[in-house]
Design an enzyme around this catalytic site. Sequence first.
Site, mmCIF file in Angstrom:
data_model
loop_
_atom_site.group_PDB
_atom_site.id
_atom_site.type_symbol
_atom_site.label_atom_id
_atom_site.label_comp_id
_atom_site.label_asym_id
_atom_site.label_seq_id
_atom_site.Cartn_x
_atom_site.Cartn_y
_atom_site.Cartn_z
ATOM 1 N N LYS A 198 -7.729 2.211 -2.890
ATOM 2 C CA LYS A 198 -6.582 0.739 -1.387
ATOM 3 C C LYS A 198 -6.308 2.676 -0.251
ATOM 4 O O LYS A 198 -7.472 2.125 0.797
ATOM 5 C CB LYS A 198 -5.066 0.364 -1.366
ATOM 6 C CG LYS A 198 -4.943 0.260 -0.427
ATOM 7 C CD LYS A 198 -5.660 -1.372 -0.303
ATOM 8 C CE LYS A 198 -5.022 -1.411 1.940
ATOM 9 N NZ LYS A 198 -5.689 -2.481 2.302
ATOM 10 N N THR A 224 1.079 -1.006 -0.213
ATOM 11 C CA THR A 224 0.425 0.097 0.219
ATOM 12 C C THR A 224 0.534 0.981 0.304
ATOM 13 O O THR A 224 1.359 1.487 0.799
ATOM 14 C CB THR A 224 -0.964 0.008 0.916
ATOM 15 O OG1 THR A 224 -1.327 -0.437 1.282
ATOM 16 C CG2 THR A 224 -1.923 1.339 1.302
ATOM 17 N N LYS A 250 -0.308 5.630 8.310
ATOM 18 C CA LYS A 250 0.553 5.531 7.117
ATOM 19 C C LYS A 250 -0.520 5.088 5.844
ATOM 20 O O LYS A 250 -0.871 7.021 5.190
ATOM 21 C CB LYS A 250 1.632 4.366 6.956
ATOM 22 C CG LYS A 250 1.941 4.607 5.132
ATOM 23 C CD LYS A 250 2.080 3.509 4.381
ATOM 24 C CE LYS A 250 1.500 2.207 5.006
ATOM 25 N NZ LYS A 250 1.179 1.140 3.320
HETATM 26 N N1 LIG Z 1 -1.310 -6.346 7.251
HETATM 27 C C1 LIG Z 1 -2.277 -6.339 7.046
HETATM 28 O O1 LIG Z 1 -3.309 -6.801 7.403
HETATM 29 C C2 LIG Z 1 -2.472 -5.053 5.533
HETATM 30 C C3 LIG Z 1 -1.039 -5.164 5.233
HETATM 31 N N2 LIG Z 1 -1.219 -4.206 3.873
HETATM 32 C C4 LIG Z 1 -0.412 -3.467 3.448
HETATM 33 O O2 LIG Z 1 0.603 -4.445 3.524
HETATM 34 C C5 LIG Z 1 2.000 -3.667 2.890
HETATM 35 C C6 LIG Z 1 2.191 -4.676 3.889
HETATM 36 O O3 LIG Z 1 2.302 -5.411 5.256
HETATM 37 P P1 LIG Z 1 2.877 -6.444 6.303
HETATM 38 O O4 LIG Z 1 2.951 -7.338 5.570
HETATM 39 O O5 LIG Z 1 1.356 -6.187 7.133
HETATM 40 O O6 LIG Z 1 3.402 -5.163 7.245
HETATM 41 P P2 LIG Z 1 4.601 -5.998 8.103
HETATM 42 O O7 LIG Z 1 5.442 -4.543 8.998
HETATM 43 O O8 LIG Z 1 4.672 -7.548 8.746
HETATM 44 O O9 LIG Z 1 6.527 -6.092 6.790
HETATM 45 C C7 LIG Z 1 6.409 -5.055 6.272
HETATM 46 C C8 LIG Z 1 7.703 -5.719 5.082
HETATM 47 O O10 LIG Z 1 8.941 -4.577 4.588
HETATM 48 C C9 LIG Z 1 10.124 -4.740 5.348
HETATM 49 N N3 LIG Z 1 10.190 -3.522 4.708
HETATM 50 C C10 LIG Z 1 10.490 -2.835 5.862
HETATM 51 N N4 LIG Z 1 11.331 -1.460 5.150
HETATM 52 C C11 LIG Z 1 11.837 -1.716 4.185
HETATM 53 C C12 LIG Z 1 13.396 -1.726 3.573
HETATM 54 N N5 LIG Z 1 13.779 0.092 3.841
HETATM 55 N N6 LIG Z 1 13.657 -2.632 2.352
HETATM 56 C C13 LIG Z 1 13.101 -3.700 2.158
HETATM 57 N N7 LIG Z 1 12.568 -3.645 2.817
HETATM 58 C C14 LIG Z 1 11.764 -3.309 3.837
HETATM 59 C C15 LIG Z 1 9.908 -5.425 5.955
HETATM 60 O O11 LIG Z 1 11.571 -6.901 5.927
HETATM 61 P P3 LIG Z 1 11.773 -6.700 7.161
HETATM 62 O O12 LIG Z 1 11.156 -7.831 7.732
HETATM 63 O O13 LIG Z 1 13.240 -6.871 7.214
HETATM 64 O O14 LIG Z 1 11.243 -6.475 7.917
HETATM 65 C C16 LIG Z 1 9.150 -6.808 5.990
HETATM 66 O O15 LIG Z 1 9.344 -7.859 4.783
HETATM 67 C C17 LIG Z 1 1.961 -2.387 3.813
HETATM 68 O O16 LIG Z 1 2.453 -1.533 2.893
HETATM 69 C C18 LIG Z 1 0.644 -2.878 3.822
HETATM 70 O O17 LIG Z 1 -0.598 -1.792 4.534
HETATM 71 C C19 LIG Z 1 -1.898 -4.070 3.493
HETATM 72 C C20 LIG Z 1 -3.332 -4.776 3.252
HETATM 73 C C21 LIG Z 1 -3.334 -5.780 4.914
HETATM 74 O O1 LIG Z 2 -5.441 -2.610 5.295
HETATM 75 C C1 LIG Z 2 -5.780 -3.635 5.779
HETATM 76 C C2 LIG Z 2 -6.634 -4.206 5.558
HETATM 77 O O2 LIG Z 2 -7.668 -4.829 6.591
HETATM 78 O O3 LIG Z 2 -6.964 -3.549 4.257
#
Ligand SMILES: NC(=O)C1=CN([C@@H]2O[C@H](COP(=O)(O)OP(=O)(O)OC[C@H]3O[C@@H](n4cnc5c(N)ncnc54)[C@H](OP(=O)(O)O)[C@@H]3O)[C@@H](O)[C@H]2O)C=CC1
Ligand SMILES: O=CC(=O)O
Length: 291
Positions: free
Chosen positions: A170, A95, A238
Amino acid sequence: MEVGFLGLGIMGKAMSINLLRHGFKVTVWNRTLSKCDELVEHGASIGETPAAVVKKCKYTIAMLSDPSAAQSVVFDKDGVLEQISSGKGYIDMSTVDAETASKISEAIKAKGGDFLEAPVSGSKKPAEDGQLVILAAGDKALYDEILPAFDVLGKKSFYLGEVGNGAKMKLVVNMIMGSMMNAFSEGLTLAERSGLNPGTLLDVLDLGAISNGMFKLKGPTMLKNSYSPAFPLKHQQKDMRLALALGDENAVSMPVAAAANEAFKKARSLGLGDLDFSAVHETLKALDHST
Ligand SMILES: NC(=O)C1=CN([C@@H]2O[C@H](COP(=O)(O)OP(=O)(O)OC[C@H]3O[C@@H](n4cnc5c(N)ncnc54)[C@H](OP(=O)(O)O)[C@@H]3O)[C@@H](O)[C@H]2O)C=CC1
Ligand SMILES: O=CC(=O)O
């Protein structure tokens, strides 16, 4: 089908396991490389860098935390751009805002690759169950080619046209969700403080016109002050911030979303950013010491 997968956080891990379960060959990379080990147990291969994954795979999917992470994985050393080329597709499901998606798209296309943004609606459990809603935009031919993967990851995919429309859709959805979560928290707190049983409030809500999956799922855990992260609060904040910026650009007044953003910021300042976004409920408790 063989795909690369960059980013094994809450969502990326669930999505890539799901792809493996459905017979896809998956090569994974994560900034913290040790997180790849669990995926190897599910049958994945590891790529040492984003560039190595793109070199190996025709299609690479990314699921990263925010605009800065999404850009870093593409533009930095050993990033996607070093190996993307004609005949390869990059699908970013993170996102982000429309500007970030467009910047990445232009860079990929300048190298001859194809680009699709495809953020998702739905959290950890829908990701595990392949029940996400996919909001794709960009290269239509790539959309058609990657549909077998989307069919595994989601219950419905939308093709929304030009790059940026996926991000905007989104952000609108999550702006509504974040505002609703705050109204819900206030309602639970008001019920409790005014002598009502908040559990009964959940039953009443569930039977009426504002019944919804989020209240049903989060209500019982919020009443137990339990905020194990499915959707981390820092990501919801965010999304509110990016949605408010979209409102600025389009001169849309959004006082409700602005207030909700302040509550999420307050929650982050209280150290709740890594908990579930429903932990915004705690800000009401933190604020309410007046009586
Ligand atoms: N969780 C949810 O319910 C939902 C999330 N989303 C969106 O999906 C995306 C991922 O969410 P989610 O999985 O929950 O997030 P997490 O915080 O669990 O995971 C984030 C990921 O991004 C990586 N990351 C962060 N910073 C960097 C960087 N500078 N360089 C490379 N990799 C990086 C992390 O790596 P590392 O492990 O090394 O920290 C990790 O793999 C977000 O944009 C979120 O808004 C969308 C729908 C639902
Ligand atoms: O981005 C979060 C979700 O639940 O969708």
